[in-house]
Every structure is written in structure tokens, then in C-alpha cells.
Design a protein around this motif. Structure first.
Motif, PDB file in Angstrom:
ATOM      1  N   ILE A 163     -51.280  -9.321  -4.576  1.00 24.11           N
ATOM      2  CA  ILE A 163     -52.139  -9.935  -3.955  1.00 24.11           C
ATOM      3  C   ILE A 163     -51.576 -11.460  -3.495  1.00 24.11           C
ATOM      4  CG2 ILE A 163     -53.700  -8.912  -5.909  1.00 24.11           C
ATOM      5  CD1 ILE A 163     -51.169 -11.593  -7.006  1.00 24.11           C
ATOM      6  N   TRP A 164     -52.369 -12.235  -4.040  1.00 26.51           N
ATOM      7  CA  TRP A 164     -51.661 -13.522  -2.934  1.00 26.51           C
ATOM      8  C   TRP A 164     -52.390 -15.180  -3.794  1.00 26.51           C
ATOM      9  CZ3 TRP A 164     -55.223 -10.009  -1.440  1.00 26.51           C
ATOM     10  CH2 TRP A 164     -56.267 -10.485  -1.057  1.00 26.51           C
ATOM     11  N   ASP A 165     -53.242 -14.641  -4.825  1.00 26.45           N
ATOM     12  CA  ASP A 165     -53.237 -15.974  -5.208  1.00 26.45           C
ATOM     13  C   ASP A 165     -54.169 -15.796  -6.545  1.00 26.45           C
ATOM     14  OD1 ASP A 165     -55.928 -15.415  -4.991  1.00 26.45           O
ATOM     15  OD2 ASP A 165     -56.751 -17.038  -3.654  1.00 26.45           O
ATOM     16  N   ALA A 166     -53.977 -16.970  -7.388  1.00 25.59           N
ATOM     17  CA  ALA A 166     -54.631 -16.770  -8.644  1.00 25.59           C
ATOM     18  C   ALA A 166     -55.984 -15.718  -8.823  1.00 25.59           C
ATOM     19  CB  ALA A 166     -54.999 -17.624  -9.303  1.00 25.59           C
TER      20      ALA A 166
ATOM     21  N   SER B  84     -52.425 -12.103 -17.788  1.00 22.13           N
ATOM     22  CA  SER B  84     -51.567 -11.523 -19.187  1.00 22.13           C
ATOM     23  C   SER B  84     -51.240 -10.424 -18.676  1.00 22.13           C
ATOM     24  CB  SER B  84     -52.823 -11.344 -19.980  1.00 22.13           C
ATOM     25  OG  SER B  84     -53.352 -10.438 -20.316  1.00 22.13           O
ATOM     26  N   LEU B  85     -50.956 -10.034 -17.188  1.00 14.93           N
ATOM     27  CA  LEU B  85     -50.072  -8.497 -16.981  1.00 14.93           C
ATOM     28  C   LEU B  85     -48.890  -9.179 -16.169  1.00 14.93           C
ATOM     29  CD1 LEU B  85     -52.999  -7.078 -15.390  1.00 14.93           C
ATOM     30  CD2 LEU B  85     -51.884  -5.700 -17.729  1.00 14.93           C
ATOM     31  N   PRO B  86     -47.545  -8.339 -16.183  1.00 14.75           N
ATOM     32  CA  PRO B  86     -46.206  -8.959 -16.016  1.00 14.75           C
ATOM     33  C   PRO B  86     -46.760  -9.361 -14.779  1.00 14.75           C
ATOM     34  CG  PRO B  86     -46.692  -6.436 -17.842  1.00 14.75           C
ATOM     35  CD  PRO B  86     -48.103  -6.994 -17.363  1.00 14.75           C
ATOM     36  N   LEU B  87     -45.460  -9.529 -14.136  1.00 18.63           N
ATOM     37  CA  LEU B  87     -45.927 -10.515 -12.516  1.00 18.63           C
ATOM     38  C   LEU B  87     -44.294  -9.875 -12.076  1.00 18.63           C
ATOM     39  CD1 LEU B  87     -47.145 -12.279 -10.337  1.00 18.63           C
ATOM     40  CD2 LEU B  87     -46.169 -13.902 -11.387  1.00 18.63           C
ATOM     41  N   THR B  88     -45.134  -9.775 -10.530  1.00 17.72           N
ATOM     42  CA  THR B  88     -43.911  -8.584  -9.878  1.00 17.72           C
ATOM     43  C   THR B  88     -43.879 -10.163  -8.028  1.00 17.72           C
ATOM     44  OG1 THR B  88     -42.095  -7.800  -8.473  1.00 17.72           O
ATOM     45  CG2 THR B  88     -43.909  -7.274  -8.822  1.00 17.72           C
ATOM     46  N   VAL B  89     -42.915 -10.638  -7.860  1.00 18.62           N
ATOM     47  CA  VAL B  89     -42.793 -11.293  -6.618  1.00 18.62           C
ATOM     48  C   VAL B  89     -41.971 -10.912  -5.865  1.00 18.62           C
ATOM     49  CG1 VAL B  89     -42.192 -13.949  -6.359  1.00 18.62           C
ATOM     50  CG2 VAL B  89     -43.606 -13.802  -8.453  1.00 18.62           C
ATOM     51  N   ASP B  90     -42.968 -11.173  -4.150  1.00 20.17           N
ATOM     52  CA  ASP B  90     -41.583 -10.875  -3.451  1.00 20.17           C
ATOM     53  C   ASP B  90     -40.841 -12.361  -3.165  1.00 20.17           C
ATOM     54  OD1 ASP B  90     -40.659 -10.111  -1.248  1.00 20.17           O
ATOM     55  OD2 ASP B  90     -42.984  -9.347  -0.257  1.00 20.17           O
TER      56      ASP B  90
ATOM     57  N   GLY C 221     -48.422  -3.565   0.082  1.00 17.33           N
ATOM     58  CA  GLY C 221     -48.221  -4.671   1.235  1.00 17.33           C
ATOM     59  C   GLY C 221     -49.238  -5.493   1.659  1.00 17.33           C
ATOM     60  N   PRO C 222     -49.568  -5.963   2.612  1.00 11.76           N
ATOM     61  CA  PRO C 222     -50.569  -7.117   3.211  1.00 11.76           C
ATOM     62  C   PRO C 222     -52.449  -6.295   3.627  1.00 11.76           C
ATOM     63  CG  PRO C 222     -48.948  -6.062   5.002  1.00 11.76           C
ATOM     64  CD  PRO C 222     -48.782  -5.960   4.082  1.00 11.76           C
ATOM     65  N   ARG C 223     -52.109  -5.292   3.525  1.00 12.96           N
ATOM     66  CA  ARG C 223     -53.747  -4.619   3.822  1.00 12.96           C
ATOM     67  C   ARG C 223     -54.737  -4.906   3.308  1.00 12.96           C
ATOM     68  NH1 ARG C 223     -53.695   2.282   4.007  1.00 12.96           N
ATOM     69  NH2 ARG C 223     -52.825   1.683   5.102  1.00 12.96           N
ATOM     70  N   PRO C 224     -54.374  -5.139   1.974  1.00 10.45           N
ATOM     71  CA  PRO C 224     -55.685  -5.793   1.121  1.00 10.45           C
ATOM     72  C   PRO C 224     -56.452  -7.154   1.846  1.00 10.45           C
ATOM     73  CG  PRO C 224     -54.404  -4.913  -0.554  1.00 10.45           C
ATOM     74  CD  PRO C 224     -53.389  -5.188   0.631  1.00 10.45           C
ATOM     75  N   TYR C 225     -54.984  -7.964   1.656  1.00 10.03           N
ATOM     76  CA  TYR C 225     -55.841  -9.405   2.584  1.00 10.03           C
ATOM     77  C   TYR C 225     -56.140  -9.229   4.012  1.00 10.03           C
ATOM     78  CZ  TYR C 225     -55.455 -13.984   4.053  1.00 10.03           C
ATOM     79  OH  TYR C 225     -55.009 -15.720   4.333  1.00 10.03           O
TER      80      TYR C 225
ATOM     81  N   ILE D 180     -49.522  -7.454 -11.051  1.00 12.99           N
ATOM     82  CA  ILE D 180     -49.611  -7.884 -10.561  1.00 12.99           C
ATOM     83  C   ILE D 180     -48.200  -7.966  -9.886  1.00 12.99           C
ATOM     84  CG2 ILE D 180     -49.953 -10.040  -9.967  1.00 12.99           C
ATOM     85  CD1 ILE D 180     -52.808  -8.965 -11.184  1.00 12.99           C
ATOM     86  N   ALA D 181     -48.886  -7.268  -8.624  1.00 12.61           N
ATOM     87  CA  ALA D 181     -47.520  -7.917  -7.835  1.00 12.61           C
ATOM     88  C   ALA D 181     -47.911  -8.908  -6.429  1.00 12.61           C
ATOM     89  CB  ALA D 181     -47.130  -6.744  -7.192  1.00 12.61           C
ATOM     90  N   THR D 182     -47.015  -9.801  -5.666  1.00 13.91           N
ATOM     91  CA  THR D 182     -47.626 -10.771  -5.118  1.00 13.91           C
ATOM     92  C   THR D 182     -47.341 -10.001  -3.896  1.00 13.91           C
ATOM     93  OG1 THR D 182     -45.645 -11.613  -4.736  1.00 13.91           O
ATOM     94  CG2 THR D 182     -47.626 -12.563  -6.080  1.00 13.91           C
ATOM     95  N   GLY D 183     -47.624 -10.527  -2.571  1.00  8.95           N
ATOM     96  CA  GLY D 183     -46.686  -9.968  -1.262  1.00  8.95           C
ATOM     97  C   GLY D 183     -46.361 -11.193  -0.091  1.00  8.95           C
ATOM     98  N   SER D 184     -45.561 -11.202   0.485  1.00  4.39           N
ATOM     99  CA  SER D 184     -45.110 -12.381   0.749  1.00  4.39           C
ATOM    100  C   SER D 184     -46.130 -13.253   1.922  1.00  4.39           C
ATOM    101  CB  SER D 184     -43.541 -12.129   0.565  1.00  4.39           C
ATOM    102  OG  SER D 184     -43.394 -11.131   2.740  1.00  4.39           O
TER     103      SER D 184
END
Length: 250
Positions: A25-28, A78-84, A231-235, A42-46
């Protein structure tokens, strides 16, 4: 749930033949949507985070903008968050990581590419960085999941060259583990035989990013992958749909 509990729980989600699925994902707002699906993390993608703010990927987005995004995401789910984390956003990598941990992150992706170049950081230098980041996390009492990414396959567009790169990938994997990595991320690797070989060899959970040429999720699970990301596919797909709708309406 405390940050440390989230970190420990997130690490346990990485299992061979029962991988954690991360829909980047990319935002809240996008994070909240994924949380509502029953996702476990939850995982962000750069690429997506940068594009959503009007920047190109590759640390063109200021770290302050990334930190604000992470703060909003962490306070919204509330889920664990991992950041790119890409390559750490400049020279202040330790300070940047400390800020992400304070914001609530329990995991990061760290790349070994030399930003802006078609080459990789030397193993000793990359390991030195991983060790420093591990020490930062330990100083804050967080069992940070460091997903050590190698761009060795991503930079070799000709997949016929990938078998010859396996020895170097394995060398990096073992060195990164010794330096404090929790997992090994090999984007660009798509050959089922090579994925199976890497998973069988690796003492660390292996992360594969799906694309149009990778095996389906069911096969990746059988091959021993412990973490699957998109990766960026959803966006990209969402923006294409938005553009199509807008063109039809104008």
C-alpha cells in the motif's frame, strides 16, 4: 498490542509453505482497506508511496514525506507495519530508522543496489549497514524484521543469466544473515527451479515479488517461499482504472 509484540508476531508469519501475503500500500487509506480484508500485516511499497506524492521512485521523495506517510499509516491501522526503506534515504540511515521505529514500524526492506546506478553495494559495506540498523533496533527494544533485498536478479533483465547469478545471491544471503538480516528478498527472480533452489538453500525466509512472469501464488507456496509481495502493481492498476474512468467521464 505493543510494538514489540507486533514485531515478534510479524516474524512468526514468515513460514515455508505458508507464506505471509503482503499487498503493498501507499497511504493510510489504502492501508485501512487492506486491513479490512483480513490481512495479517501491512507493507508499504517505495514506488507507490513516492508516486502517490508525485515523486519518482529511488529516494526522490524526501525522507520527511515518507516518515509522515508512515506515521499516518501506523496511527490508522492496528496490524504490524513493514516499510520499504530502499537504501536508507541518504547518509542518516540510523536516524531515519530510529524515526520509523518511533512511528511504529516493525519491519523494513533494505536494498543492496547503489542508488541511481546499475550495480550493487559491495557485500562488506552492505553488511556494515545491516549491522548498524540492527543495533539501532536493539537500542529501541524492537525485534525489527530486516528484509534484506538483493537487486542482483532485478538488474539482470535477461532471465537466461539468472542461473549464473545464484552463487552470488547465496553468498549475499549468508553474509546478510550474519550481519543481522531476518529475511532475504529476491525481486526479479521468476524461474520456479531457481526459486525452489534458493528456498531450499536459505536459512532465512525468502520473499518473492509476483509479476506477470512469476509462478502463481499457489506454486510459490509449494516451492517454499515464506513471503509474497506485489510491489507497485496495486497502485499502477488502480491509477490506470482511475484514468480510464476519468477519460470516459470527460
Amino acid at each position: 498490542m505493543s510494538q514489540q509484540s507486533k514485531a515478534l508476531g510479524f516474524a512468526l508469519q514468515h513460514q515455508k509453505h505458508k507464506p505471509v501475503m503482503l499487498y503493498n500500500i501507499w497511504d493510510a487509506g489504502s492501508a485501512q482497506v487492506i486491513e479490512q480484508t483480513g490481512a495479517t500485516a501491512i507493507a508499504t511499497g517505495s514506488w507507490s508511496c513516492a508516486a502517490a506524492q508525485g515523486y519518482q521512485d529511488g529516494e526522490e521523495m524526501p525522507f520527511s514525506a515518507l516518515l509522515h506517510t508512515v506515521q499516518r499509516i501506523a496511527s490508522s491501522v492496528s496490524l504490524p507495519l513493514t516499510v520499504d526503506f530502499e537504501t536508507g534515504y541518504g547518509t542518516n540511515k540510523c536516524d531515519h530508522l530510529a524515526a520509523l521505529l518511533q512511528a511504529g514500524a516493525v519491519g523494513i526492506n533494505v536494498e543492496d543496489q547503489l542508488m541511481g546506478l546499475s550495480s550493487l553495494n559491495a557485500i562488506p559495506e552492505q553488511c556494515q549497514m545491516l549491522t548498524m540498523l540492527r543495533k539501532v533496533a536493539e537500542s529501541q527494544g524492537v525485534a525489527l524484521f530486516i528484509n534484506a533485498r538483493t537487486d542482483i536478479f532485478l538488474q539482470a533483465a535477461d532471465t537466461k543469466k539468472h542461473p549464473a547469478l545464484m552463487d552470488e545471491a547465496k553468498k549475499r544471503l549468508m553474509a546478510y544473515q550474519d550481519a543481522g538480516a531476518s529475511g532475504f528478498f529476491a525481486p526479479g527472480l521468476s524461474d520456479p527451479r531457481l526459486i525452489a533452489e534458493l528456498c531450499a538453500f536459505s536459512p532465512l525466509p525468502v520473499n518473492i515479488m509476483v509479476n506477470d512472469v512469476t509462478p502463481p501464488v499457489s506454486q510459490l507456496t509449494e516451492l517454499g517461499v515464506s513471503r509474497i509481495s506485489v510491489g507497485p502493481r496495486p497502485y499502477i492498476e488502480l491509477m490506470a482504472h482511475l484514468k480510464k474512468q476519468a477519460l470516459a467521464a470527460i
